[in-house]
Design an enzyme around this catalytic site. Structure first.
Site, PDB file in Angstrom:
ATOM      1  CE  LYS A 136      -4.110  -1.887   0.149  1.00  0.00           C
ATOM      2  NZ  LYS A 136      -5.151  -1.620  -0.867  1.00  0.00           N
ATOM      3  CD  GLU A 159      -4.941  -3.030  -6.809  1.00  0.00           C
ATOM      4  OE1 GLU A 159      -6.007  -2.965  -6.150  1.00  0.00           O
ATOM      5  OE2 GLU A 159      -4.129  -3.972  -6.692  1.00  0.00           O
ATOM      6  CE  LYS A 211     -10.513  -5.317  -4.059  1.00  0.00           C
ATOM      7  NZ  LYS A 211     -10.321  -4.180  -3.138  1.00  0.00           N
ATOM      8  CG  ASP A 221      -3.932  -0.870  -4.042  1.00  0.00           C
ATOM      9  OD1 ASP A 221      -4.326   0.069  -4.747  1.00  0.00           O
ATOM     10  OD2 ASP A 221      -4.710  -1.602  -3.383  1.00  0.00           O
ATOM     11  CG  ASP A 258      -9.525  -2.285  -6.767  1.00  0.00           C
ATOM     12  OD1 ASP A 258     -10.676  -2.707  -6.981  1.00  0.00           O
ATOM     13  OD2 ASP A 258      -9.008  -2.300  -5.637  1.00  0.00           O
TER      14      ASP A 258
END
Length: 333
Positions: free
Chosen positions: A112, A169, A219, A143, A195
């Protein structure tokens, strides 16, 4: 059968509903405890766990996914195991080895970055620590959760390129920004993955049509279920990575079912996040073993459901929420 056809009576959901609160080993996404509502249908247990800040319209999509999973057989799997990545929250670089140690045998790590209140220097230190821990053969992806504008993202990718990134991402929030950034950094050979531009978009295929991403991160719950997610990947025509929304092992098994049903799966998936919890609802949590997760449904353990039951006020909050979301779905039929 389409997801629209799966709308059991509300009472059928409430009858078996259990609300749990699971503590995290490391603060992640601004929370220390993850709450989820679990319920049982004819096919097994399922999970409804949109984050608290999501409104009822968005959360209703998560309920549609949960109902589909509880009431319909899962699509046929084309693989028996799914490779997964370690997930490194926006922690201090010194704690990276301890975080990675929770993910048995994972050859890939997602880090992250762009955390509110942190600097690019913090991201560089964290990613460097991950690369040093993973070694030259490990795969490192970042991400940003849409946390940078185009200029910030370009600068960050230049700074992080030395760590041989597998992909970046959601570096920017909008489809237009992703397309511009992808054009600017194409020469760096760092693929861009989308995403939020897929799972939170009114049109999840817009990012593919705009040429704004090389990969899709999908997801199951946010996209309305395994079947709808498979349709999106097929229509987009881009490679996909399946990720989780910090689910319990019950919810993670839905994500694993999605990954197992994808005709093509070239990347490790972000489904190892049960390793971030210090407790779970399954006697054998769905955590990586040798970097892999087995395909199959998860049945929660009654003693663990009781031990980690949410306080009465939070349980009522979730029951009220599932009631409202059920009304949203019923009104839209």
């Amino acid at each position: 059968m389409s997801t629209d056809a799966v709308l059991p009576a509300l009472d059928a959901i409430l009858r078996t509903a259990r609300v749990v609160a699971l503590p995290l080993a490391t603060r992640f996404r601004g929370i220390d405890v993850r709450e989820a509502l679990l319920f049982e249908g004819p096919e097994g247990w399922s999970e409804f766990s949109p984050f608290p800040e999501y409104d009822d319209a968005e959360a209703a999509t998560w309920l549609a996914a949960a109902m589909e999973d509880a009431y319909l057989p899962r699509p046929e799997a084309v693989r028996e195991t799914v490779g997964v990545n370690a997930t490194v929250p926006a922690v201090r670089a010194a704690t990276v080895p301890a975080v990675l140690a929770r993910f048995d045998g994972c050859r890939t790590a997602k880090v992250k970055v762009a955390e509110a209140g942190q600097r690019l220097a913090d991201d560089i230190d964290r990613v460097r620590a991950v690369r040093e821990s993973m070694g030259p053969e490990g795969r490192v992806r970042i991400d940003a959760n849409g946390g940078w504008n185009v200029d910030e993202a370009e600068r960050a990718l230049h700074a992080l390129a030395e760590f041989d990134l597998e992909y970046a991402e959601q570096p920017c929030a909008s489809v237009d920004e992703l397309a511009e950034l992808r054009r600017r950094v194409k020469y760096m050979d760092i693929p861009i993955a989308a995403d939020e531009s897929v799972r939170k978009a009114a049109d999840p295929l817009a990012v593919a049509r705009a040429g704004a991403a090389d990969l899709l991160v999908i997801k199951a719950q946010p996209l309305g279920g395994v079947r709808r997610a498979l349709e999106i990947v097929a229509e987009a025509g881009l490679p996909a990575i399946v990720s989780s929304a910090l689910d319990t092992s019950v919810g993670l098994s839905m994500g694993v079912a999605l990954a197992a049903a994808l005709p093509r799966l070239d990347y490790d998936c972000g489904l190892g996040t049960a390793s971030l919890f210090t407790a779970d609802v399954a006697a054998r949590p769905l955590t990586p073993r040798g970097g892999m997760l087995a395909v199959g449904r998860v049945t929660p353990d009654e003693s663990l459901l009781a031990a980690h039951a949410a306080p009465a006020d939070r349980r009522q909050w979730w029951l009220d929420r599932v009631t409202r979301c059920h009304e949203v779905l019923a009104a839209g039929r």
